[in-house]
Design a protein around this motif. Structure first.
Motif, short mmCIF file in Angstrom:
data_model
loop_
_atom_site.label_atom_id
_atom_site.label_comp_id
_atom_site.label_asym_id
_atom_site.label_seq_id
_atom_site.Cartn_x
_atom_site.Cartn_y
_atom_site.Cartn_z
N TYR A 163 52.65 9.45 32.25
CA TYR A 163 51.22 8.56 32.15
C TYR A 163 51.29 7.39 31.12
CZ TYR A 163 49.46 12.82 34.12
OH TYR A 163 49.00 14.17 35.16
N LYS A 164 52.36 6.94 30.45
CA LYS A 164 52.51 5.83 30.13
C LYS A 164 51.78 4.48 29.66
CE LYS A 164 56.52 5.23 27.73
NZ LYS A 164 57.32 5.00 27.94
N ALA A 165 50.96 4.59 31.00
CA ALA A 165 49.67 3.25 31.17
C ALA A 165 48.88 3.52 30.64
CB ALA A 165 50.16 3.13 32.82
N LEU A 166 48.98 5.15 30.57
CA LEU A 166 47.64 5.57 30.82
C LEU A 166 47.67 5.50 29.02
CD1 LEU A 166 46.46 7.49 33.47
CD2 LEU A 166 46.12 5.51 33.59
N LYS A 167 48.02 5.52 28.78
CA LYS A 167 48.22 5.77 26.60
C LYS A 167 46.81 5.41 25.92
CE LYS A 167 50.86 5.72 22.85
NZ LYS A 167 51.87 5.95 22.07
N GLY A 168 46.56 4.50 25.98
CA GLY A 168 45.02 4.15 25.41
C GLY A 168 43.80 4.86 25.85
N LEU A 169 43.77 5.73 26.61
CA LEU A 169 42.45 5.57 27.11
C LEU A 169 41.93 7.50 26.66
CD1 LEU A 169 42.47 5.94 30.90
CD2 LEU A 169 41.13 4.09 29.85
N GLU A 170 43.14 8.02 25.80
CA GLU A 170 42.88 9.31 25.30
C GLU A 170 43.98 9.64 24.25
OE1 GLU A 170 43.02 13.81 27.63
OE2 GLU A 170 45.35 13.11 27.37
N LYS A 171 43.02 9.52 23.01
CA LYS A 171 43.60 9.65 21.63
C LYS A 171 42.51 10.25 21.04
CE LYS A 171 42.56 4.90 20.62
NZ LYS A 171 42.67 4.31 19.61
N ALA A 172 43.74 11.12 19.91
CA ALA A 172 43.24 12.17 18.42
C ALA A 172 43.47 11.45 17.21
CB ALA A 172 43.56 13.90 19.36
N LEU A 173 42.09 12.00 16.74
CA LEU A 173 42.73 10.80 15.70
C LEU A 173 42.08 12.23 14.37
CD1 LEU A 173 40.86 7.50 15.19
CD2 LEU A 173 43.56 8.39 15.68
N MET A 174 42.77 11.81 12.92
CA MET A 174 43.05 13.40 11.96
C MET A 174 41.01 12.75 12.53
SD MET A 174 43.77 12.59 8.17
CE MET A 174 46.00 13.21 8.67
N TYR A 175 41.08 14.67 11.84
CA TYR A 175 39.47 15.18 11.36
C TYR A 175 38.27 14.59 12.74
CZ TYR A 175 40.40 15.10 6.73
OH TYR A 175 41.33 15.12 5.44
N ASP A 176 38.96 14.42 13.90
CA ASP A 176 38.43 14.92 14.86
C ASP A 176 37.94 16.12 15.75
OD1 ASP A 176 38.04 12.23 15.19
OD2 ASP A 176 39.33 11.81 17.43
#
Length: 189
Positions: A163-176
């Motif tokens: 899934y390296k090409a889709l890295k920017g689509l899903e992310k979690a940040l602190m306090y999410d």
């Protein structure tokens, strides 16, 4: 006293972040302390997708369902509430054991009530304050509720080769806010 600045900021008991129920973020050299907000970016941890394991613990060791507020009478003896000496949680019927806590309410009949005016505590005003502080333990401190501790081991799919090409689509940040789903054990939190 004698502590470094980071400890003063992050101490879980008396630190600035804990005292103001704030949120702490850092970005290399910059440190931010701001009002706590939970953002929901739609990040989901799901068993057999990106959840590797889950530990779910329900704790009731710190549970309090009856509070006895105590202040001082004019002669310095203990002053209790009028009809009963305690305040019960609205959840007390759900719990098989009564766990009581005695709280000290700062105030004495006939002494200054601390409002900055020339008024003194009376028995009625002090008992009203005692009732208020006991109810605060339930409404704000939530001492009458069990604590659910969920620890989840997961993998960010964008960090995998597939899934390296889709890295920017899903992310979690602190306090999410993150939704965790595991149908096999009934977890939907």
């Amino acid at each position: 006293k004698g502590k470094n600045g980071i400890f003063a900021l992050l101490d879980p008991d008396k630190g600035i972040v804990a005292s103001f129920n704030a949120m702490y973020q850092r970005d290399n050299w910059d440190v931010f302390v701001m009002r706590k907000t939970n953002t929901n970016r739609g990040f989901v941890l799901r068993y057999r997708k990106n959840m590797l394991g889950v530990s779910w613990n329900i704790r009731s060791d710190g549970l309090i369902n009856r509070v006895v507020p105590v202040a001082k009478d004019a002669d310095g003896s203990d002053l209790y509430l009028e009809t009963t000496e305690w305040v019960d949680s609205r959840l007390i019927a759900q719990q098989p054991v009564i766990r009581m806590e005695r709280i000290k309410v700062n105030g004495q009949v006939g002494k200054d009530d601390g409002t900055g005016t020339a008024t003194n505590w009376t028995v009625a005003t002090l008992r009203a304050e005692m009732q208020k502080q006991a109810e605060y333990r339930f409404s704000m401190d939530k001492v009458d509720q069990v604590v659910h501790e969920v620890t989840i081991d997961f993998e960010m799919l964008g960090d995998t080769d597939e899934y390296k090409a889709l890295k920017g689509l899903e992310k979690a940040l602190m306090y999410d806010s993150v939704t965790a789903i595991n149908e096999e054990i009934g977890l939907n939190a």
